[in-house]
Design an enzyme around this catalytic site. Structure first.
Site, PDB file in Angstrom:
ATOM      1  N   LYS A   1      -7.872   3.728 -18.754  1.00 26.35           N
ATOM      2  CA  LYS A   1      -7.870   4.109 -20.168  1.00 26.35           C
ATOM      3  C   LYS A   1      -9.141   3.635 -20.854  1.00 26.35           C
ATOM      4  O   LYS A   1      -9.819   4.404 -21.554  1.00 26.35           O
ATOM      5  CB  LYS A   1      -6.640   3.530 -20.851  1.00 26.35           C
ATOM      6  CG  LYS A   1      -6.449   3.990 -22.293  1.00 26.35           C
ATOM      7  CD  LYS A   1      -5.108   3.543 -22.845  1.00 26.35           C
ATOM      8  CE  LYS A   1      -3.972   4.209 -22.104  1.00 26.35           C
ATOM      9  NZ  LYS A   1      -2.639   3.819 -22.615  1.00 26.35           N
TER      10      LYS A   1
ATOM     11  N   ARG B   1      -2.828  -1.406 -26.226  1.00 22.35           N
ATOM     12  CA  ARG B   1      -2.268  -0.651 -25.108  1.00 22.35           C
ATOM     13  C   ARG B   1      -2.751  -1.220 -23.774  1.00 22.35           C
ATOM     14  O   ARG B   1      -3.849  -1.760 -23.672  1.00 22.35           O
ATOM     15  CB  ARG B   1      -2.688   0.821 -25.169  1.00 22.35           C
ATOM     16  CG  ARG B   1      -2.296   1.574 -26.430  1.00 22.35           C
ATOM     17  CD  ARG B   1      -2.949   2.948 -26.417  1.00 22.35           C
ATOM     18  NE  ARG B   1      -2.776   3.686 -27.652  1.00 22.35           N
ATOM     19  CZ  ARG B   1      -1.896   4.671 -27.821  1.00 22.35           C
ATOM     20  NH1 ARG B   1      -1.116   5.031 -26.831  1.00 22.35           N
ATOM     21  NH2 ARG B   1      -1.809   5.295 -28.977  1.00 22.35           N
TER      22      ARG B   1
ATOM     23  N   GLY C   1       4.180   4.700 -18.664  1.00 21.01           N
ATOM     24  CA  GLY C   1       5.419   4.112 -19.164  1.00 21.01           C
ATOM     25  C   GLY C   1       5.807   2.801 -18.540  1.00 21.01           C
ATOM     26  O   GLY C   1       6.825   2.219 -18.909  1.00 21.01           O
TER      27      GLY C   1
ATOM     28  N   MET D   1       4.073  -0.146 -18.500  1.00 23.54           N
ATOM     29  CA  MET D   1       3.683  -1.353 -19.229  1.00 23.54           C
ATOM     30  C   MET D   1       3.806  -1.092 -20.724  1.00 23.54           C
ATOM     31  O   MET D   1       4.183  -0.018 -21.151  1.00 23.54           O
ATOM     32  CB  MET D   1       2.284  -1.782 -18.812  1.00 23.54           C
ATOM     33  CG  MET D   1       2.248  -2.317 -17.386  1.00 23.54           C
ATOM     34  SD  MET D   1       0.610  -2.784 -16.847  1.00 23.54           S
ATOM     35  CE  MET D   1      -0.186  -1.190 -16.700  1.00 23.54           C
TER      36      MET D   1
ATOM     37  N   ARG E   1      -7.178  11.176 -18.806  1.00 20.63           N
ATOM     38  CA  ARG E   1      -7.087  10.650 -17.441  1.00 20.63           C
ATOM     39  C   ARG E   1      -6.810  11.830 -16.522  1.00 20.63           C
ATOM     40  O   ARG E   1      -6.341  12.881 -16.964  1.00 20.63           O
ATOM     41  CB  ARG E   1      -5.969   9.614 -17.315  1.00 20.63           C
ATOM     42  CG  ARG E   1      -4.587  10.126 -17.693  1.00 20.63           C
ATOM     43  CD  ARG E   1      -3.571   8.992 -17.755  1.00 20.63           C
ATOM     44  NE  ARG E   1      -2.271   9.458 -18.245  1.00 20.63           N
ATOM     45  CZ  ARG E   1      -1.286   8.642 -18.602  1.00 20.63           C
ATOM     46  NH1 ARG E   1      -1.442   7.344 -18.536  1.00 20.63           N
ATOM     47  NH2 ARG E   1      -0.142   9.133 -19.044  1.00 20.63           N
TER      48      ARG E   1
ATOM     49  N   HIS F   1       9.041  10.824 -20.613  1.00 22.99           N
ATOM     50  CA  HIS F   1       8.980   9.860 -19.514  1.00 22.99           C
ATOM     51  C   HIS F   1       9.617  10.439 -18.260  1.00 22.99           C
ATOM     52  O   HIS F   1       9.056  10.363 -17.157  1.00 22.99           O
ATOM     53  CB  HIS F   1       9.690   8.569 -19.925  1.00 22.99           C
ATOM     54  CG  HIS F   1       9.801   7.567 -18.828  1.00 22.99           C
ATOM     55  ND1 HIS F   1      10.917   7.479 -18.008  1.00 22.99           N
ATOM     56  CD2 HIS F   1       8.935   6.636 -18.382  1.00 22.99           C
ATOM     57  CE1 HIS F   1      10.719   6.524 -17.125  1.00 22.99           C
ATOM     58  NE2 HIS F   1       9.537   5.989 -17.335  1.00 22.99           N
TER      59      HIS F   1
ATOM     60  N   GLU G   1       2.517   1.534  25.503  1.00 23.29           N
ATOM     61  CA  GLU G   1       3.495   1.010  24.548  1.00 23.29           C
ATOM     62  C   GLU G   1       3.831  -0.456  24.799  1.00 23.29           C
ATOM     63  O   GLU G   1       4.747  -0.997  24.175  1.00 23.29           O
ATOM     64  CB  GLU G   1       4.763   1.869  24.577  1.00 23.29           C
ATOM     65  CG  GLU G   1       5.314   2.102  25.981  1.00 23.29           C
ATOM     66  CD  GLU G   1       6.353   3.214  26.029  1.00 23.29           C
ATOM     67  OE1 GLU G   1       7.093   3.382  25.047  1.00 23.29           O
ATOM     68  OE2 GLU G   1       6.403   3.917  27.050  1.00 23.29           O
TER      69      GLU G   1
ATOM     70  N   SER H   1      -1.404   8.123  25.777  1.00 16.69           N
ATOM     71  CA  SER H   1      -0.762   8.441  24.508  1.00 16.69           C
ATOM     72  C   SER H   1      -0.151   7.149  23.988  1.00 16.69           C
ATOM     73  O   SER H   1       0.665   6.531  24.665  1.00 16.69           O
ATOM     74  CB  SER H   1       0.314   9.513  24.695  1.00 16.69           C
ATOM     75  OG  SER H   1       0.934   9.795  23.464  1.00 16.69           O
TER      76      SER H   1
ATOM     77  N   THR I   1       3.322   4.077  19.553  1.00 17.53           N
ATOM     78  CA  THR I   1       3.204   2.952  18.625  1.00 17.53           C
ATOM     79  C   THR I   1       4.542   2.455  18.094  1.00 17.53           C
ATOM     80  O   THR I   1       4.602   1.372  17.514  1.00 17.53           O
ATOM     81  CB  THR I   1       2.274   3.312  17.458  1.00 17.53           C
ATOM     82  OG1 THR I   1       2.662   4.573  16.906  1.00 17.53           O
ATOM     83  CG2 THR I   1       0.835   3.396  17.939  1.00 17.53           C
TER      84      THR I   1
ATOM     85  N   CYS J   1       1.551   9.169  19.549  1.00 22.39           N
ATOM     86  CA  CYS J   1       2.759   9.996  19.437  1.00 22.39           C
ATOM     87  C   CYS J   1       3.916   9.265  18.765  1.00 22.39           C
ATOM     88  O   CYS J   1       5.031   9.762  18.752  1.00 22.39           O
ATOM     89  CB  CYS J   1       3.194  10.506  20.805  1.00 22.39           C
ATOM     90  SG  CYS J   1       3.648   9.203  21.970  1.00 22.39           S
TER      91      CYS J   1
ATOM     92  N   TYR K   1      -6.258  13.226  19.314  1.00 20.81           N
ATOM     93  CA  TYR K   1      -5.203  13.931  18.590  1.00 20.81           C
ATOM     94  C   TYR K   1      -4.160  12.952  18.079  1.00 20.81           C
ATOM     95  O   TYR K   1      -4.066  11.806  18.532  1.00 20.81           O
ATOM     96  CB  TYR K   1      -4.532  14.993  19.475  1.00 20.81           C
ATOM     97  CG  TYR K   1      -3.684  14.429  20.603  1.00 20.81           C
ATOM     98  CD1 TYR K   1      -2.336  14.107  20.406  1.00 20.81           C
ATOM     99  CD2 TYR K   1      -4.231  14.218  21.872  1.00 20.81           C
ATOM    100  CE1 TYR K   1      -1.565  13.591  21.437  1.00 20.81           C
ATOM    101  CE2 TYR K   1      -3.466  13.701  22.902  1.00 20.81           C
ATOM    102  CZ  TYR K   1      -2.128  13.390  22.671  1.00 20.81           C
ATOM    103  OH  TYR K   1      -1.368  12.865  23.690  1.00 20.81           O
TER     104      TYR K   1
END
Length: 889
Positions: A26, A96, A105, A107, A349, A465, A755, A774, A777, A841, A861
């Site tokens: 702001k 403000r 909205g 704060m 903004r 709001h 893995e 591959s 995760t 993957c 990939y």
């Protein structure tokens, strides 16, 4: 000496748009607007560094701050010709918040600061309007009392409603100066009663009280919740903006409004907004009065647009719209006030918008030449694309209309009616779909709005709001449904002679503003137009390929429709649970020798072959990574006594024998037990059957379609070179048998899923016998942290809350730990085999932050769920371009 305060306006601009981190969005934009010649009331900004110091010093300010504030206030006094606290020509200010990222909205704000029992008289004399002055004073006491002194908002509303009742009026604007005298007196008495202190009369005390309240609001519960939901750092802090007041409540030639330079719901290049005559800003956004549209074309019967009511001010506002879009090169969210027919700009903004609007604005601005294609790709939040990829109301479905409101945020949702944010959150936690119904929402409802599938309010407009927050969250919202009566006490909503009780279902159509009884069927979205254009541009820029995790024809077809370039993970065990084949799987498990297992597997072979034919046909010509059986065998057996007895009867076995076999297979920690490649080594016939099914299916598809599929056979849970060596030899032996029998060959590869931490540590050795890695995760995160994904949800939210972890590592990749293993394995593998194909993957393959890490590491990939494919395509493009665009949208 540290500079804590920066002035803006009246030709004295010390900030700019580039200083957003220091001045907040702001403050930076107020300085920028003033610098480009727009009418901005003068003021000054206390920097975000003040906020940081405020909390670091136990809620105390830097010693030299007061002097800088006094000096900046003097500059405002000189510019306006008014003095702070003067009894004849008082300067009033607004206070403000203004964080670097928009938090609408969340704060606190205080308007009309500087009024007291003396200055209110001077304001009335200077304006020649006592009614306006006393209206402003009551607004100030109500705002300051609520924000700074902690008095409940409803206590002020009760007093105001009593005075309106006595005066026989409905609208606030109908009250006289004498009525406002009564309201102010009632407010002051109530504040004295509630706080034990008289309402503060010293303007300087008022100013520091408001500044402290705004800085304090950075750590209020709703702001904390908003930051958590939008991944905003608490360390950033907020700035505080102190600005000379201009008044939209001085009469019929005054107004206040909120507008967007383009439609934030659809993205249409049409000025969009609302205003109120004789009002102040909070009247528009709070939904206390229903505002009017800016454009004549949007006005309904009995409404008067700003274009008609104040044509000169409207023309000036249209010129400001064009200036701001050219300057910022983005859709702007603007707040303005008209005082005695003179236009003032209070804020601009980058406007929050729906994802559909985001797509359209990005594409059209690129086509208009405001931005280039690369910037258009950066502009759209990949995670938000999810909002486009889910069902909408079936236009052919029967429905019973309950009421109509304003189409505040598009999309559709069905769920049980709840009337409080707390109940919405509690029921959603249990997996229930709920619709939050409120007369009007407030920032305190943020947690319930996030938990709900949709939001319905009976008051407020398109910039209320509820509307702004719902659009930002991607929640369908119908606002201002004035035909609905909500009774919180009875827990009902009523309209048109019908009553809906808490817990009963309704459906919202946020695109039309309609509310329906019960559940209305949904349909799958159709993706074309701006979506297709932006995705095509994204594909031009991205380096990484995007595949899908899929094991059913429906998943594969969906993935292809969304632009997947193959399958990165086909989990073959999911196919085994089909009712037609689970019997053969269990027969194989119960067999006591290899011959028995092979007999059962022979029954499974045609099923597996047909599964792979269906997948490979859809993905003809594209790579398909098929993971051989991974989970421990006991997962395919029933666990309850009744289920075991039923299985024993089907298999014509003794229940006790079945129980013994199940007991033999049971493991204390199955995730680390007899699974993955360990199964393939112990029972090679399992992997042999799967390999045979894959190669036979691939040859059939190549013959029928003409485009040979490219099967990539993935061995799971490898931790040593020898494990992959043994299982690869099994696969190659079967391949040669199938090819020899068919008299044809095709290209294939054999690799592994990384893995386990050990696999990453010895990746160079494993790469010697693997064609690709591959990264799984999901399990790599489990084994690296020692977390069980199924149980970690009990404590991970608390870990994130305490800052032990920045995010849930199962949602967004832990780049510091798990990511280090991914990087190490990639480097070690390619040191041995430079052309080694690398992919990911796990669930992280659809997470934009994780995708950015994959780009840095150089993976080839990512693979994700079918509905996340567009997300991954866009995120991969942004990663290749060096990062996303402005995330304030």
């Amino acid at each position: 000496m540290t500079k804590w305060v920066y002035s803006f306006g009246a030709g004295h601009n010390e900030g700019s748009a580039e200083m957003r981190d220091l001045l907040g969005g702001k403050g930076a934009n107020l300085a920028e607007m003033a610098a480009i010649g727009l009418p901005v009331p003068p003021g000054f900004t206390l920097t975000t560094e003040v906020c940081t110091a405020f909390y670091a010093k136990g809620r105390h300010y830097p010693e030299d701050l007061a002097a800088q504030v006094k000096s900046a206030l003097g500059t405002v006094e000189k510019a306006t010709g008014r003095r702070f606290g003067d009894k004849h020509h008082p300067l009033l200010v607004s206070v403000r918040s203004g964080a670097r990222v928009s938090m609408p909205g969340m704060m606190d704000t205080v308007l009309n600061l500087g009024l007291n029992d003396v200055t209110v008289e001077g304001l009335g004399e200077a304006a020649n309007d006592p009614r306006f002055a006393w209206d402003s004073y009551r607004r100030f006491i109500q705002m300051y009392g609520s924000v700074v002194l902690g008095v409940k908002h409803y206590r002020f509303e009760e007093i105001l409603e009593h005075v309106k009742l006595d005066a026989g009026v409905i609208e606030d604007t109908a009250l006289s100066a004498q009525d406002w005298h009564r309201v102010v007196a009632g407010y002051k008495d109530m504040v004295q009663s509630e706080t034990g202190h008289a309402f503060p009369q010293d303007p300087e005390d008022q100013l520091w009280g408001a500044i402290g309240a705004v800085f304090g609001s950075w750590m209020n519960p709703r702001a904390i919740t908003y930051r958590r939901l939008h991944e905003i750092s608490a360390d950033w802090g907020t700035a505080v903006n102190v600005q000379a007041m201009v008044f939209g409540n001085m009469g019929e030639d005054c107004a206040t409004g909120v507008c967007f330079t383009r439609d934030p719901s659809t993205g249409e290049n049409l000025f969009y907004g609302e205003y109120l005559v004789n009002a102040q800003g909070e009247d528009v956004v709070a939904g206390i009065r229903t505002p009017q549209p800016l454009l004549r074309a949007r006005a309904r019967a009995a409404e008067k647009s700003l274009e008609e009511a104040m044509p000169q001010a409207f023309a000036e506002l249209m010129a400001v719209r064009a200036t701001l879009e050219r300057h910022y090169r983005d859709m702007q969210d603007i707040e303005f006030t008209i005082e005695k027919s003179r236009l003032f700009m209070l804020q601009t903004r980058n406007g929050k918008r729906t994802v559909a609007a985001s797509l359209r604005i990005a594409v059209e601005m690129a086509e208009e030449g405001l931005i280039d294609r690369a910037e258009a790709v950066r502009r759209v939040n990949p995670a938000a694309l999810d909002q486009l990829l889910h069902p909408t109301l079936d236009p052919a479905a029967r429905r019973t209309l309950l009421a109509r409101g304003l189409p505040a945020s598009p999309g559709a949702a069905s769920g049980a009616v709840v009337f409080s944010a707390d109940e919405a959150e509690a029921r959603a936690t249990k997996g229930e779909a709920v619709i939050l119904v409120r007369v009007e929402t407030s920032p305190e409802d943020i947690h319930g709005m996030h938990a709900a599938k949709g939001i319905l309010t009976t008051r407020g407009g398109m910039t209320s709001h509820a509307a702004v927050v719902a659009r930002g969250m991607g929640r369908p919202c119908v606002a201002g449904a004035g035909g609905i009566a909500v009774d919180y006490g009875a827990q009902t909503l009523s309209a048109g002679g019908r009553t809906v009780r808490a817990g009963e279902a309704i459906t919202l159509d946020g695109a039309s503003g309609e509310v329906f009884l019960g559940h209305v069927p949904m349909v799958e979205p159709k993706l074309s137009g701006n979506f297709a254009t932006l995705m095509a541009w994204a594909d031009e820029f991205r380096r990484m390929r995007v595949r899908a995790n899929a094991e059913t024809p429906l998943d594969a077809d969906t993935a292809r429709r969304f632009g997947a370039e193959g399958i990165g993970l086909c989990r073959t065990e999911h196919m085994f649970f089909d009712p037609e084949r689970i019997g053969a799987v269990r027969q194989m498990i119960m067999a006591h020798d290899e011959a028995g297992r092979r007999a059962a597997l022979a029954r499974l072979l045609p099923f597996q072959r047909d599964d792979f034919v269906a997948l490979l046909r859809i993905m003809a010509g594209l790579p398909v990574t098929i993971r051989l059986l991974d989970p421990p065998l006991h997962e395919f057996l029933p666990h309850g006594e009744a289920d075991l007895a039923e299985l024993a009867e089907v298999m014509e076995m003794d229940v006790a024998a079945l129980q013994r076999r199940a007991s033999e297979l049971a493991e204390a920690n199955p995730m680390l037990g007899h699974r993955g490649c360990r199964l393939g080594i112990s029972y090679p016939e399992i992997y042999e059957m799967q390999a045979q099914a894959i190669f036979e299916a691939a040859l059939l598809v190549a013959r029928d379609v003409g485009a040979a599929p490219v099967p990539e056979i993935m061995i799971p849970l490898v931790g040593t070179r020898r494990e992959l060596e043994i299982t690869r030899a099994q696969v190659e032996r079967v391949a040669e048998q199938v090819f020899e029998q068919a008299g044809r060959r095709l290209e294939y590869s054999v690799g592994t899923m990384i893995e386990l931490p050990r696999a990453a540590l010895v990746a160079d050795r494993i790469a010697e016998v693997g064609d690709f890695f591959s990264f799984g995760t999901n399990d790599l995160t489990q084994t690296t942290f020692g977390f069980s994904r199924d149980d970690a949800g009990k404590f991970l939210p608390h870990y994130v809350e305490l800052g032990i972890l920045p995010k849930d590592p199962f949602v967004s990749l832990d780049t510091e730990g798990v990511g280090a293993l991914v990087r190490m394995a990639s480097e070690k593998g390619r040191a041995v085999k430079p052309a080694l194909k690398l992919g990911i993957c796990g669930e992280h393959g659809g997470d934009p932050a994780s995708i950015a890490f994959c780009e840095k590491v150089g993976l080839d990939y990512v693979s994700c769920s079918p509905y996340r494919v567009p997300v991954a395509r866009l995120a991969a493009a942004q990663a290749a371009l060096g990062g996303a665009g402005d995330r304030t949208r």
